[in-house]
Design a protein around this motif. Structure first.
Motif, PDB file in Angstrom:
ATOM      1  N   GLY A  27      -8.598   4.905   9.598  1.00 59.90           N
ATOM      2  CA  GLY A  27      -9.527   5.020   8.184  1.00 59.90           C
ATOM      3  C   GLY A  27      -9.540   3.821   7.579  1.00 59.90           C
ATOM      4  O   GLY A  27     -10.240   2.785   8.237  1.00 59.90           O
ATOM      5  N   GLY A  28      -9.115   3.410   6.278  1.00 58.70           N
ATOM      6  CA  GLY A  28      -8.944   2.147   5.819  1.00 58.70           C
ATOM      7  C   GLY A  28      -7.880   1.094   6.211  1.00 58.70           C
ATOM      8  O   GLY A  28      -7.726   0.032   5.673  1.00 58.70           O
ATOM      9  N   MET A  29      -6.984   1.715   6.836  1.00 53.77           N
ATOM     10  CA  MET A  29      -6.030   0.896   7.300  1.00 53.77           C
ATOM     11  C   MET A  29      -6.317  -0.075   8.380  1.00 53.77           C
ATOM     12  O   MET A  29      -6.901   0.147   9.443  1.00 53.77           O
ATOM     13  CB  MET A  29      -4.568   1.769   7.707  1.00 53.77           C
ATOM     14  CG  MET A  29      -3.252   0.927   8.132  1.00 53.77           C
ATOM     15  SD  MET A  29      -2.102   2.071   8.601  1.00 53.77           S
ATOM     16  CE  MET A  29      -1.178   0.927   9.621  1.00 53.77           C
ATOM     17  N   PRO A  30      -5.860  -1.449   8.121  1.00 58.12           N
ATOM     18  CA  PRO A  30      -6.124  -2.323   9.286  1.00 58.12           C
ATOM     19  C   PRO A  30      -5.336  -2.032  10.336  1.00 58.12           C
ATOM     20  O   PRO A  30      -4.242  -1.632  10.371  1.00 58.12           O
ATOM     21  CB  PRO A  30      -5.887  -3.857   8.594  1.00 58.12           C
ATOM     22  CG  PRO A  30      -5.014  -3.631   7.558  1.00 58.12           C
ATOM     23  CD  PRO A  30      -5.248  -1.909   7.093  1.00 58.12           C
ATOM     24  N   CYS A  56       0.832  -1.120  -0.077  1.00 49.88           N
ATOM     25  CA  CYS A  56      -0.034   0.058   0.118  1.00 49.88           C
ATOM     26  C   CYS A  56       0.924   1.133  -0.055  1.00 49.88           C
ATOM     27  O   CYS A  56       0.573   1.995  -0.994  1.00 49.88           O
ATOM     28  CB  CYS A  56      -0.895  -0.067   1.219  1.00 49.88           C
ATOM     29  SG  CYS A  56      -2.193  -1.249   1.191  1.00 49.88           S
TER      30      CYS A  56
END
Length: 145
Positions: free
Chosen positions: A87-90, A50
């Motif tokens: 946010g969208g980060m695991p 990413c």
């Protein structure tokens, strides 16, 4: 081996040596259990897809880590992102142990022109407690998801 006690299968000894040699070569390429990985290796395995190997991210999708003021800021804030996600980060709280989180963050905070205080496993462990994140289970069954 005495002449009167010759191996009935002369190629068997050579085959065993070949098999053991191949097995030893394969085992040498695998990381030893408990072997510590360096920050760059951890980054490439867990983050680079990413954030890119260059740390520049993908504009509009994944933020750059290189030169990022947040990444170079308060260590606990950065570690909290890996422990809880953002946010969208695991989160990586159950896939990376405290030492690995400290190691990868220290790498990120001190590469691509950045210079920031490194972290250690004790810092991450203390932050887990403060955030209410369960201790690293090392693959044991979790009830989180």
């Amino acid at each position: 081996m005495a002449a009167d006690r010759q191996d009935p299968r002369p190629g068997q000894r050579m085959m065993r040596r070949l098999i053991f040699g191949i097995a030893a070569a394969l085992l040498a390429t695998l990381p030893a259990q408990g072997q510590e990985l360096d920050g760059k290796t951890l980054f490439m395995k867990n983050c680079a897809a990413c954030h890119q190997a260059s740390g520049k991210g993908i504009p509009g999708a994944f933020p750059a880590l290189a030169g990022n003021a947040f990444v170079q800021g308060k260590a606990a804030d950065v570690a909290a992102v890996l422990l809880k996600g953002r946010g969208g980060m695991p989160d990586f709280s159950d896939t990376l142990n405290d030492r690995d989180i400290a190691t990868v963050l220290s790498f990120v905070r001190n590469n691509w022109g950045s210079k920031a205080e490194p972290l250690n496993a004790a810092d991450v462990l203390a932050l887990r407690g403060a955030l209410g994140v369960e201790p690293f289970s090392n693959g044991e069954v979790s009830n989180r998801h």
